[in-house]
Design an enzyme around this catalytic site. Structure first.
Site, PDB file in Angstrom:
ATOM      1  N   CYS A 151       0.794  -1.237   0.000  1.00 11.87           N
ATOM      2  CA  CYS A 151       0.000   0.000   0.000  1.00 11.87           C
ATOM      3  C   CYS A 151       0.823   1.282   0.000  1.00 11.87           C
ATOM      4  O   CYS A 151       0.264   2.372  -0.087  1.00 11.87           O
ATOM      5  CB  CYS A 151      -0.954  -0.018   1.179  1.00 11.87           C
ATOM      6  SG  CYS A 151      -1.772  -1.599   1.334  1.00 11.87           S
TER       7      CYS A 151
ATOM      8  N   HIS B 112      -2.902   8.249   5.854  1.00 14.14           N
ATOM      9  CA  HIS B 112      -3.183   6.977   5.182  1.00 14.14           C
ATOM     10  C   HIS B 112      -4.606   6.558   5.573  1.00 14.14           C
ATOM     11  O   HIS B 112      -5.395   6.210   4.717  1.00 14.14           O
ATOM     12  CB  HIS B 112      -2.141   5.940   5.599  1.00 14.14           C
ATOM     13  CG  HIS B 112      -2.204   4.673   4.824  1.00 14.14           C
ATOM     14  ND1 HIS B 112      -2.125   4.640   3.448  1.00 14.14           N
ATOM     15  CD2 HIS B 112      -2.343   3.374   5.215  1.00 14.14           C
ATOM     16  CE1 HIS B 112      -2.212   3.381   3.036  1.00 14.14           C
ATOM     17  NE2 HIS B 112      -2.347   2.591   4.087  1.00 14.14           N
TER      18      HIS B 112
ATOM     19  N   HIS C 211      -9.656   2.251  -0.407  1.00  6.85           N
ATOM     20  CA  HIS C 211      -8.208   2.076  -0.362  1.00  6.85           C
ATOM     21  C   HIS C 211      -7.763   1.509  -1.703  1.00  6.85           C
ATOM     22  O   HIS C 211      -8.078   0.375  -2.045  1.00  6.85           O
ATOM     23  CB  HIS C 211      -7.834   1.135   0.782  1.00  6.85           C
ATOM     24  CG  HIS C 211      -6.354   1.019   0.989  1.00  6.85           C
ATOM     25  ND1 HIS C 211      -5.435   1.703   0.234  1.00  6.85           N
ATOM     26  CD2 HIS C 211      -5.637   0.305   1.883  1.00  6.85           C
ATOM     27  CE1 HIS C 211      -4.214   1.406   0.649  1.00  6.85           C
ATOM     28  NE2 HIS C 211      -4.304   0.558   1.649  1.00  6.85           N
TER      29      HIS C 211
END
Lengths: 353, 400, 85
Positions: free
Chosen positions: B161, B294, B329
């Protein structure tokens, strides 16, 4: 700018290379088109509790990293930079087939977690407690070269002093089958050592882990200095022209190159670039090759980098690697060239220390 | 290593818009792109929500003018759409005029095709063309081809990620060190059964809208997206009299070295990444005006990241929000998506709301910005944290 | 109950790939996590799938696992009381 040295090496390949006191004296040949590695005893290096979730690729990477750190007498490094074309492909296969076979039910997380491309880099960091920079490059035959370029930039600019880099890829049964049906793997061979004579399309596939510690200070263990690395996603002009440009940009001449290490894999369709260099520009230069020893995989060129390091330190050419017979010693500048299926070309220049 | 890194172009496609202006409009209007999944036939379709892009693969093939026998994964097509926008936005008409590289990231690569034809490949040759597009580098190669980048440095980063943040970081370092004059950086990932089921096994997928930094957060929504930035050296900016959107001022990557998937409770890796990025930027924490967190809305991430923010900023935590409620995400694209949002924040002096927030977390007393806020911004910090303890921070600034 | 505990121990070893551990080494009341067998959060997720697949018990919150997977004894009691297959 600081200089960049290869301070230790470690190789797990289809040859018995994990014993670094040896140098291709005893050669393993294969009558198959897929060459698995000769495995060290992983249990000697990895605790069972840690090993239980590790597929071969992670084990190879972890052990190769331990061997490389040990030789350089390092317990930790400032950065870990890994190249892997396919990551932990066995876990990817396991998870995809589980999704299909069980219709998305009763799936467990382990193979998904391990399938992530940066698993090897993450596991090594976890193992040695390295909180530094941790990158993973996944760009086909330029995966390892990308990690080398990144490390070189960091060391030259003093952003790090010691870096662990490595190229690692494991064979996955289903993926290999897929490459067979599209003829990327040769149909059959009699002897893996004779691949350049095969005159057929496709390559002999392999796997392996070749790890190195690089530093901007020379040590007693130093193998060679990294002078230059350049990658090309495509080839539009001629490979000879690119080679000349690269060498000139390093402020030396063709005549200074004492040894060329080529990534030929015996695929008649794509070996032309190698043949052009060996028959023209470097016709009078000593040439060696290695994919008959380790097989073709996305990071096979890291085996070539291992070979170059060994040759520069020992000033000795293993007979099995020779493409021609020009000279056997006094190697100062070594040039590596690699590409896979006509894409992702790279030149790497190393110098004796 | 004292050269500036100018951002002169950007492009994006996400669940909240097909280009930069559509994305910005959704951001300021508080419009989420999260819905039930429609393009992938999964047994989890009623149990999850995703950030899906409306166009079908066929739509993209038509937009890009691909022939019927193309072997483009959805990942590649998303990437090409966004990267082409970035080049156009930077006003580049002759890409060969300066040495131009491409650093791209992905986590799924061509998995969307592989998971459909996995066994079929062995039975007949109908879809075998996609075998070659499985590996992570393939989509990057295809973007390079569409942009006309030849005989150049083209590579792919995959660190889960944090991937796209790391692509931006490498690009900035290549410009600073003089290795390249111009580099296109970013990331792309499409939705796939592979990632849906993977995150499902980790039990971190929410069955409703994701709620970052909320006490009752239930997990993340996956999304698909691609975004690219054009980074140029001072030399190019000067010679071409380029309009600069913002600068990449600081960056750092650090490792948590704590656990394979989870972040350490105190956010060691994220703390290191933010501290080092500030150092590279030569900025004091008080000079950061906004943090694009994030903030995935998993129990673990938000606790760890929030604590790290407190460790770095102490009692003066700047306004912060996560834009994951808008897009989901987007994995290896997330760092690039949020880079575009950070640059838009700087350009418009706007802080986006952290949508869906209701209840203050118990473990610390910092609260995300929940309303759209206008404020003069100079420096924006963006975090991207991933599996394998991979923590990245990039700082974007108005001035060099 | 004894048969279930035996079965659980075998399945734990198999599912979690605990090659170096035998059934006899796992005591009924030994802690499975932390100092005991040394299992971690990923193992807990694996065990949640095992509960579902073998006994038809669905857990939705991984935190529930912390209590249920304390030891083989606790697991066996929970399964006997809640199993659907």
């Amino acid at each position: 700018m600081k200089k960049v040295y290869i301070n230790s090496i470690a190789s797990i390949s289809a040859q018995k290379t994990f014993d670094n006191t040896r140098f291709l004296e005893e050669i393993c040949s294969y009558a198959e088109t897929v060459l698995p590695v000769v495995s060290p005893n992983y249990k000697d290096y990895i605790l069972p509790a840690a090993a239980r979730r590790m597929a071969r690729g992670i084990k190879m990477g972890v052990v190769a990293s331990k061997l490389a750190l040990e030789e350089a007498e390092l317990e930790n490094v400032d950065a870990i930079i890994i190249g892997t074309g396919m990551g932990c492909v066995r876990d990817s296969e396991k998870f995809v087939s589980a999704i299909i076979d069980n219709d998305e039910q009763y799936l467990t997380p382990t193979s998904f977690i391990q399938s992530t491309h940066n698993t090897v880099g993450g596991q090594i960091a976890l193992g040695i407690g390295c909180k530094g920079y941790n990158f993973t490059y996944v760009h086909s035959s330029n995966s390892f070269e990308s990690s080398l370029l990144d490390a070189k930039l960091m060391l030259q600019n003093d952003e790090a002093n010691t870096i662990l880099i490595g190229g690692v890829d494991e064979l996955g049964a289903h993926t290999t089958e897929l490459h067979k049906v599209v003829n990327h793997v040769k149909k059959n061979i009699e002897n893996s050592l004779d691949i350049l004579k095969s005159n057929t399309e496709g390559a002999v596939f392999g796997e392996g882990a070749n790890f190195f510690t690089l530093g901007n200070e020379k040590k007693s263990s130093t193998y060679a200095e990294v002078i230059g690395i350049k990658m090309y996603n495509t080839l539009k002009s001629s490979i000879s022209d690119l080679a000349k440009q690269f060498i000139t940009s390093q402020k030396i001449a063709i005549a200074h190159i004492d040894l060329v290490i080529l990534g030929n894999n015996g695929d008649v369709t794509f070996d032309g670039n190698y043949n052009e260099l060996s028959s023209e520009l470097f016709a009078n230069t000593q040439q060696v090759y290695y994919k008959h020893l380790c097989g073709e995989f996305n990071t096979a060129s890291s085996f070539g980098f291992w070979l170059a390091s060994k040759i520069l330190k020992n000033q000795h050419l293993p007979k099995v690697t020779k493409l021609n017979n020009i000279n056997d010693s006094s190697f100062k500048y070594v040039l590596l060239y690699n590409q896979y299926r006509g894409k992702n070309h790279s030149f790497t220049l190393l110098r004796k220390c | 290593m004292s050269k500036g890194v100018a951002i002169t172009g950007m492009g994006i496609i996400s669940a909240i818009g097909n280009n930069v202006s559509e994305n910005y409009k959704s951001l300021i209007e508080g419009r989420k792109g999260i819905s039930k999944i429609s393009k992938i036939d999964t047994i989890h379709k009623n149990a999850i929500m995703v950030g899906e892009i409306d166009f079908t693969n066929k739509d993209f093939e038509d937009q890009l003018g691909l022939s019927a026998d193309n072997n483009y994964s959805r990942t590649a097509m998303l990437g090409i759409v966004a990267a082409k926008q970035a080049i156009a936005n930077a006003g580049i008409t002759d890409i060969k005029k300066y040495s131009t590289g491409l650093i791209s990231s992905t986590s799924v690569g061509g998995m969307d095709m592989t998971e459909q034809y996995y066994y079929e490949y062995l039975k007949n040759d109908k879809h075998r063309k996609y075998i070659d597009s499985h590996h992570a580098g393939d989509s990057t190669q295809k973007i390079a081809e569409h942009l006309g980048i030849e005989e150049s440095l083209v590579t792919t980063i995959s660190t889960a990620c944090s991937s796209a943040a790391n692509a931006i970081m490498l690009g900035a370092r290549l410009i600073k060190s003089g290795e390249l004059d111009r580099v296109v950086v970013g990331g792309k990932d499409c939705l796939s059964k592979f990632t849906i089921n993977g995150f499902k096994t980790l039990m971190i997928l929410s069955d409703t809208y994701n709620t970052p930094f909320d006490e009752n957060r239930k997990g993340l929504n996956l999304g698909e997206a691609a975004a690219y930035l054009v980074l140029e050296s001072d030399k190019v900016v000067k010679a071409e009299n380029k309009k600069v959107l913002a600068y990449v001022k600081g960056y750092a990557n650090a490792n948590d070295a704590f656990h394979q998937t989870a972040s350490s409770e105190n956010g060691d890796g994220a703390t290191l990444a933010m501290e080092q990025a500030l150092k590279v930027a030569g900025l004091h924490p008080s000079e950061i005006d906004y943090i694009n967190a994030h903030g995935t809305a998993t129990g673990n991430n938000d606790l760890s990241e929030g604590r790290a923010i407190v460790r770095v900023f102490g009692n003066n935590v700047p306004d912060f929000s996560s834009t994951k409620p808008y897009t989901g995400h987007t994995l290896a694209a997330a760092g690039a998506i949020e880079a575009v949002y950070s640059i838009l924040a700087l350009q418009n002096n706007i802080i986006y709301p952290n949508l869906n927030f209701k209840t203050q977390m118990k473990e610390y007393d910092i609260t995300p910005q929940t309303e759209l806020k206008e404020k003069e911004l100079h420096n924006v910090l963006s975090n991207s944290l991933g599996f394998g303890g991979n923590c990245s921070t990039v700082i974007f600034s108005k001035s060099q | 109950m004894e048969a279930l505990k035996q079965e659980l121990k075998e399945n734990i070893i198999e599912q979690l790939n605990l090659e170096d551990i035998s059934v006899a080494e796992i005591g009924d009341n030994d802690p499975l996590f932390g100092d005991g067998l040394g299992l971690d959060s990923i193992d807990a997720l694996e065990l949640i799938v095992m509960l579902d697949k073998d006994y038809g018990i669905k857990l939705t919150d991984p935190k529930e696992g912390k209590v249920i997977f304390e030891s083989v004894e606790v697991m066996a009691n929970y399964i006997s009381a809640n199993r659907k297959k």
